[in-house]
Design a protein around this motif. Structure first.
Motif, PDB file in Angstrom:
ATOM      1  N   GLU A 149      17.914  22.072   1.837  1.00 42.90           N
ATOM      2  CA  GLU A 149      16.850  21.300   1.202  1.00 42.90           C
ATOM      3  C   GLU A 149      16.670  19.949   1.885  1.00 42.90           C
ATOM      4  N   THR A 150      17.776  19.340   2.279  1.00 42.52           N
ATOM      5  CA  THR A 150      17.719  18.020   2.897  1.00 42.52           C
ATOM      6  C   THR A 150      17.393  18.102   4.375  1.00 42.52           C
ATOM      7  N   THR A 192      10.061  11.441  -1.279  1.00 43.12           N
ATOM      8  CA  THR A 192      10.983  10.598  -0.516  1.00 43.12           C
ATOM      9  C   THR A 192      12.422  11.009  -0.778  1.00 43.12           C
ATOM     10  N   THR A 193      13.173  11.264   0.280  1.00 43.67           N
ATOM     11  CA  THR A 193      14.605  11.513   0.144  1.00 43.67           C
ATOM     12  C   THR A 193      15.356  10.219   0.432  1.00 43.67           C
ATOM     13  N   ALA A 194      16.549  10.119  -0.103  1.00 42.20           N
ATOM     14  CA  ALA A 194      17.337   8.900   0.079  1.00 42.20           C
ATOM     15  C   ALA A 194      17.599   8.630   1.558  1.00 42.20           C
ATOM     16  N   ASN A 232      22.803  12.092   2.669  1.00 40.63           N
ATOM     17  CA  ASN A 232      21.735  11.932   1.677  1.00 40.63           C
ATOM     18  C   ASN A 232      22.327  11.765   0.275  1.00 40.63           C
ATOM     19  N   ALA A 233      23.331  12.576  -0.053  1.00 42.40           N
ATOM     20  CA  ALA A 233      23.974  12.470  -1.362  1.00 42.40           C
ATOM     21  C   ALA A 233      24.713  11.139  -1.505  1.00 42.40           C
ATOM     22  N   TYR A 234      25.335  10.692  -0.417  1.00 36.55           N
ATOM     23  CA  TYR A 234      26.066   9.422  -0.406  1.00 36.55           C
ATOM     24  C   TYR A 234      25.155   8.257  -0.792  1.00 36.55           C
ATOM     25  N   LEU A 235      23.859   8.359  -0.407  1.00 34.16           N
ATOM     26  CA  LEU A 235      22.909   7.280  -0.649  1.00 34.16           C
ATOM     27  C   LEU A 235      21.986   7.544  -1.831  1.00 34.16           C
TER      28      LEU A 235
END
Length: 523
Positions: A180-181, A239-241, A197-200
């Protein structure tokens, strides 16, 4: 009347650039990390005051609103992202599908004990037990990244977890799938990108969505656009992180590329020093490189970013000495709260800003954005222990270390790019850029520095004036009221639109164009 607004939220200050098409105003307020939305609202209030209109009127007449942030960059540099859990196929827990062990991401963006191996065909009870273990270890966000052909298995694992821990539960488990990312075939890149991405993700989502909601309730009629690492912009739902990573520095580098073309500077080193980080970039013939697969803290990811090197060095960077007496500056930062000792807001550790005060680059009693009144006595007291009670010697040592660190990073950038330093012009911007550009340029062997009338909010200007394709247009409208006339010989402090430009001994500076101050080294 229609306003264009660009806001760049940094780790120490939040900068604003406001234009009504005829004139531009700037704002700078402390970044309030306990509630980042307050920084945005305070910045807007400053902009409204500058145009002498009520905040509600400004919001209602905004035609374009863009927000960039270095919050992600600062989290990466200082190692303060969210705890992440990672599920990979059994056997890949240490390699994360890469050729070596341990994988570069381990211990950087995900703790080794937060990585679990799963059998895609395992029973539901086994998978749920692994999820419970991760939650009990303090994991805030979990990534499932299996090998490329197993997208269906990834989706099945997520549905299993969502069924057991639905989103309306207080103990729901945020869980994303690798593809997905980053929809790429490379298992390593896909996994690393999803983990970063998860970290942010949580701090960025908290900032962007809450900010947009507050602004809309206050009267904003247009969508809030998030600046992305590739210089483009997107609405919140798309928007993704990770896409916001380095978006502030990217906007600054984009504007530097446009101005380089206008000024005829063929090779430019962008020197963007704020309160937390120093961001370096290279512009050649009016363009800068975009790297589709950069390494972020040594971890390869799939993310188009400008060729920016981030160093944990800024005005609020903390100076410390180890047991042998060796002094380092950064990457730890005091931020704006409590900030440097000179801010008088509870900070006691010495910083680069405290050294600036001790050496006379900043004045006792000088007022900074956010009604911060600088206190030379507090700066001296914080610095003194670094040099056996001699605050001035300590300040010189802090400067020496900071300047050598910055110079080494620039030299490495030039060396890797095959650029002759004699051909380069250093573009100084950011809140602390004008204070330190001269000594750093001299160490590197660069003999030309250019600083700008809106240099303290340069990236915010880039955000506001960037065209939809990511290129920057326009100019600073009030420059003629700020730039000095004639030639200024160093050592001299030149105050341009509230930002101090420290021209060193052996350098001269003069107005060059509508928005630029050109420094040249004698001899």
């Amino acid at each position: 009347m229609s306003y264009s607004v660009g806001i760049d939220m940094g780790g120490t200050f939040t900068d604003g650039y406001f234009s009504d098409g005829e004139q531009a105003m700037i704002a700078k307020v402390p970044t309030t990390h306990f509630d980042l939305t307050r920084s945005v609202m305070a910045c807007l209030a400053e902009g409204a005051e500058a145009f002498d209109v009520p905040l509600e009127q400004l919001l209602g007449e905004i035609g374009l609103f863009r927000l960039a942030t270095t919050i992600g960059t600062n989290a990466v540099v200082t190692g303060t992202g969210d705890p992440v859990g990672l599920m990979v196929e059994a056997g890949a827990e240490k390699s994360l599908y890469g050729p070596s062990e341990p994988a570069p991401a381990l211990g950087v963006f995900v703790r080794p004990d937060h990585v679990v191996g799963v059998d895609p065909e395992a029973a539901a009870a086994e998978v749920l037990a692994l999820c419970r273990d991760l939650v009990q270890q303090g994991v805030r966000h979990t990534v499932v990244s299996l090998r490329g052909p197993r997208r269906d298995a990834e989706a099945g694992l997520r549905e299993l977890v969502r069924d057991r821990y639905p989103v309306h539960y207080l103990r729901s488990i945020p869980l994303t799938m690798g593809w997905e990312t980053a929809d790429v075939d490379d298992d390593v890149l896909r996994t690393n990108t999803a983990v970063l991405n998860a970290y942010l993700s949580r701090p960025m989502a908290k900032l962007l969505y809450r900010t947009e909601g507050i602004l809309q309730r206050a009267g904003l009629a247009v969508p809030l656009m998030a600046a992305r690492s590739d210089g483009t912009f997107s609405r919140m739902p798309r928007t993704t992180a990770i896409s916001t990573y380095s978006s502030g520095p990217a906007a600054g580098l984009g504007l530097a590329a446009v101005l380089a073309g206008q000024h005829g500077d063929s090779t430019v080193v962008a020197f963007d020093m704020g309160g937390t980080t120093l961001d370096l970039g290279l512009v050649r013939d009016g363009t800068h490189e975009v790297n589709p697969e950069p390494e972020i803290r040594g971890v390869p990811v799939s993310l188009p970013v400008p060729g920016i090197v981030s160093v944990g060095l800024g005005g609020s960077s903390i100076a410390s000495a180890d047991s042998s007496g060796t002094v380092t500056v950064g990457p730890a930062s005091a931020g704006a709260v409590p900030g440097p000792a000179a801010f008088g807001r509870g900070g006691t550790e010495p910083t680069l800003t405290d050294a600036d005060m001790e050496l006379g680059l900043l004045a006792d009693g000088q007022v900074l954005p956010g009604d911060i009144v600088l206190d030379a006595g507090r700066a001296s007291a914080a610095l003194a222990p670094l040099a056996d009670g001699d605050a001035t010697a300590a300040a010189r040592l802090v400067h020496e270390v900071a300047h050598n660190t910055a110079a080494a990073a620039i030299e490495d950038l030039l060396s890797r790019s095959g650029v002759d330093r004699a051909e380069a012009t250093l573009y100084a911007f950011g809140g602390a850029g004008g204070l330190h550009a001269g000594p750093v340029a001299a160490l590197v062997g660069i003999s030309r520095v250019r600083s700008f009338a809106a240099g303290s909010v340069f990236s915010a200007r880039g955000v506001a004036e960037a065209a939809l394709d990511g290129s920057a247009l326009g100019r600073w409208h009030d420059a003629d009221r700020s730039l000095p006339g004639g030639v200024v010989a160093g050592p001299a402090l030149v105050n341009v639109s509230g930002a101090v430009h420290a021209v060193p001994s052996g350098w001269t500076a003069r107005s060059d164009g509508v928005d630029s101050l050109l420094w040249e080294r004698s001899g």
